[in-house]
Design an enzyme around this catalytic site. Sequence first.
Site, PDB file in Angstrom:
ATOM      1  N   ASP A 483      21.591  80.285 -22.218  1.00 38.41           N
ATOM      2  CA  ASP A 483      20.714  80.099 -23.419  1.00 38.41           C
ATOM      3  C   ASP A 483      19.351  81.116 -21.941  1.00 38.41           C
ATOM      4  O   ASP A 483      18.184  81.350 -22.588  1.00 38.41           O
ATOM      5  CB  ASP A 483      20.010  79.140 -23.377  1.00 38.41           C
ATOM      6  CG  ASP A 483      20.658  78.747 -24.703  1.00 38.41           C
ATOM      7  OD1 ASP A 483      20.892  79.156 -25.931  1.00 38.41           O
ATOM      8  OD2 ASP A 483      21.143  77.541 -24.608  1.00 38.41           O
TER       9      ASP A 483
HETATM   10  C1  GLC Z   1      17.319  74.912 -21.152  1.00 35.44           C
HETATM   11  C2  GLC Z   1      18.227  74.891 -21.071  1.00 35.44           C
HETATM   12  C3  GLC Z   1      19.611  75.191 -21.561  1.00 35.44           C
HETATM   13  C4  GLC Z   1      19.408  74.982 -23.116  1.00 35.44           C
HETATM   14  C5  GLC Z   1      18.801  75.582 -23.713  1.00 35.44           C
HETATM   15  C6  GLC Z   1      18.509  75.188 -25.072  1.00 35.44           C
HETATM   16  O1  GLC Z   1      17.533  76.282 -21.665  1.00 35.44           O
HETATM   17  O2  GLC Z   1      18.140  74.868 -19.443  1.00 35.44           O
HETATM   18  O3  GLC Z   1      20.492  74.788 -21.149  1.00 35.44           O
HETATM   19  O4  GLC Z   1      21.206  74.939 -23.593  1.00 35.44           O
HETATM   20  O5  GLC Z   1      16.877  74.609 -23.119  1.00 35.44           O
HETATM   21  O6  GLC Z   1      17.864  75.362 -25.679  1.00 35.44           O
HETATM   22  C1  GLC Z   2      23.583  74.398 -22.999  1.00 39.15           C
HETATM   23  C2  GLC Z   2      23.024  74.619 -24.236  1.00 39.15           C
HETATM   24  C3  GLC Z   2      24.168  75.612 -24.954  1.00 39.15           C
HETATM   25  C4  GLC Z   2      24.407  76.479 -23.401  1.00 39.15           C
HETATM   26  C5  GLC Z   2      24.019  76.576 -22.082  1.00 39.15           C
HETATM   27  C6  GLC Z   2      24.194  78.051 -21.774  1.00 39.15           C
HETATM   28  O1  GLC Z   2      24.505  74.218 -22.238  1.00 39.15           O
HETATM   29  O2  GLC Z   2      23.752  73.752 -25.135  1.00 39.15           O
HETATM   30  O3  GLC Z   2      24.835  76.384 -25.727  1.00 39.15           O
HETATM   31  O4  GLC Z   2      25.854  77.930 -23.623  1.00 39.15           O
HETATM   32  O5  GLC Z   2      23.613  75.126 -22.387  1.00 39.15           O
HETATM   33  O6  GLC Z   2      22.915  77.662 -21.253  1.00 39.15           O
END
Ligand code: GLC
Ligand code: GLC
Length: 808
Positions: A483
Amino acid sequence: MKYGHFDDRNREYIIETPHTPLPWINYLGVNDFHSLISNTLGGYSFFKDAKLRRITRYRYNNVPRDISGRFFYIKDGETIFNIGYLPCKTPLDYYVCRHGLSYSIFQAKKNDLDVTLTAFVPLKDSCEINKIEIVNNSKEEKDISLYGVVEFCLYNAVDDANNYQRNLNIAEVEIDDTTIYHKTEYRERRNHYAFYHVSRKHDGFDTDRNTFLGLENGFDSPEAIQKGTSYNSVVSDCYPIASHQLNLHLKPGEKQTLVFMLGFIENKQEEKFVSKGIINKKKAQELIAKYDDVCNVDKALAELKEYWDNLLAHFQVSTGDEKFNRMANIWNQYQCMVTYMMSRSASYFETGTGRGMGFRDSCQDLLGFVHMIPEKARERIIDIASIQFEDGSTYHQYQPLTKRGNADIGSGFNDDPLWLVGAVCAYIKETGDYSILEEMVPFDNKVGSEKTLYDHLLISLNYTIHNLGPHGLPLIGRADWNDCLNLNCFSLTDGESFQTVENNDTHTAESIFIAGMFVKYGKEFVQLAQHLDKQTDSNYILEYTKVIEENTVKYGFDYEGGYFIRAYDAYSKEIGSSRCPEGKIFIEPQGFCTLARIGQEQGLGKKAVQNSLKYLLNDYGCEILYPPYSQYYPEYGEISSYPEGTKENGSVFNHNNPWLTLALCEENMAEEAFDLYKRNAPAYIEDISDIHQTEPYVYSQMIAGRASKQYGRAKNSWLTGSASWSFVALSEGILGVIPDYDGLRIRPCLPKEMKEVTIDRLYRKKKFHISVHHTGAPYKMKLNGKEVEGNLLRAEQCLDDNIVEIDM
Ligand code: GLC
Ligand code: GLC
């Protein structure tokens, strides 16, 4: 250091002190009513949706920590103590919290009073039950008071925390001798209310928080309890609570049992009231009558235990390694079920107000629960596919109550559609139920837009095909699985969301991770299409898997470094290659491209996994990237916003370690696979709970990496894709029990130390008792006494009960 221990027989983790580094929680409720419960009785409850139907209030980020919950105070003369230690913090003579499967049991001793509290949500009813047994173990008669207290939330948890100009005027309750009904907003459009009940006529009550606590007190010293009275306060504007006071007289050796209940009721519009302003309590009274009878409480708890016995019986193993068995048989599967229910919505790290159900998250979670609850997996798939758009892109999340896509976060995560393909293929491999493909599923929930689920899959794959970049690799969009790899975001404005802002989308940035996904899931789809005799589709997708595989071999592999490159940025510059000054190697493409068997003939996968171990491995697993970014790069986005070694910038992200474990199995590197597995599997790191800090019975999202000042500290426990993928690594990778379209494939990749392994597996309603005799001999498999060619147990050859013997 440990703060408790596992009790495998009872499937419990026994916490021996309230002073755990963080609140260690459990989840109650497996259908509509859910509660979070910490080892000091903190937490909150909600009905279906933690944002829109929040029943009790919780203050995140509060100090002291974790002082919203269901609290029980006992006043014995001058001593006031809590069964779960908080909020009074009166030292207990004995304390234990046993977190089990969907129930928690607390035991406390103080002043010769012996108290046991059992908390759970019955399978079929929308209420949390707290059964309290008090024994007077002293030689004298005792007169004590017991208070049970909850604080109500005004249902919409976001509004509850923001809209004070309204909310501080609207609280309403009704009270009788045993029950407090919370009916705020019921007078108008809400058709639901909550209630807090106790099984014996109370001796006093309070419903107004400020009266109960007193002007300047907190929950650690409520004035009503200190004074040993209740004010019988009736809230009529702000801060509704429910408190019941019970004065108990206990003879020496006497035991009394009381049942407290927090319930939630929905009424039909035309049945809301019995008379003007008086709510219809019929359903509440039925629930109350049922559980005022302690026998029914015990029966409901027994039913819950049976429910879990049945679920877990689908997969039980014995390997000679106690910790492995513990993860396999109990905790990993349990966590998978919790992620099924919660996705990423409500934990002590996820507030339940933001994220709802994630598209990619739920698709991946499915891999960990489809073997236990295939019918629910089917429903979930349809719900998820219904938030897809007609071009194949999808909403990133949806609200569990409405099942509608969440417009705030929108779409544009280009990996999302492919996870649907992965989830549906996994569902069919598990169940053999091809009929799901004929289900008519809408786009964006619009009536009239329906197409078959099979079409949704084709459209998903086409989304990647229609969104290829300059190297013929998939465009990343707002981000892919990671993300925080926001290559079109270029944000320079503080507070701007990295995930939803695109300041510079040049349709250039490409993801090699998505390439791996496309090739892996594309090939799975091709098999599916062949099975259905859809030759044109199968040829078409096969051709593209080849194209993308070729482009990955050409442009997606760093031949100097010896591993897969991560991405190309918006200027077409490499990310995650040996030519980059920072972030030279990323874990994600190593696992996924190897699983997709990209460049297999050239041995690319083998090199990639070896080099991953070389550069990324630390004490707790493989870090997500190395070396971490030491400054913010607008062209990379959120990933470089985190301090080195945390979150996506260089922690061990437990979610994608299993991809590498699986890839190591794919490359027959059994010892390395098992070694990696053990580094972050909770049961194996219980001894460092003081460093790790989160619950030793479940995975956390991340463990801080070498570059962090908090090396080894975990965060974001419970709601993480680490659960399902670790289960896949354990069951399909190491134990090698792999559901396939035509039957069950058995291809263990066992470390030398696992010599005798047995696995009981329920697959397509048939039982398999598999025993593996592991001596290093050439692989040989017998099904019900007859030798089988290869490693596939064809569904049609299997009986209702099967004995499978493997020598290897
Ligand atoms: C932030 C977190 C990430 C998560 C995302 C969800 O970027 O670091 O882990 O998946 O929020 O929106
Ligand atoms: C968090 C989010 C997931 C994402 C991950 C890496 O676990 O829930 O959707 O893939 O972060 O950013």
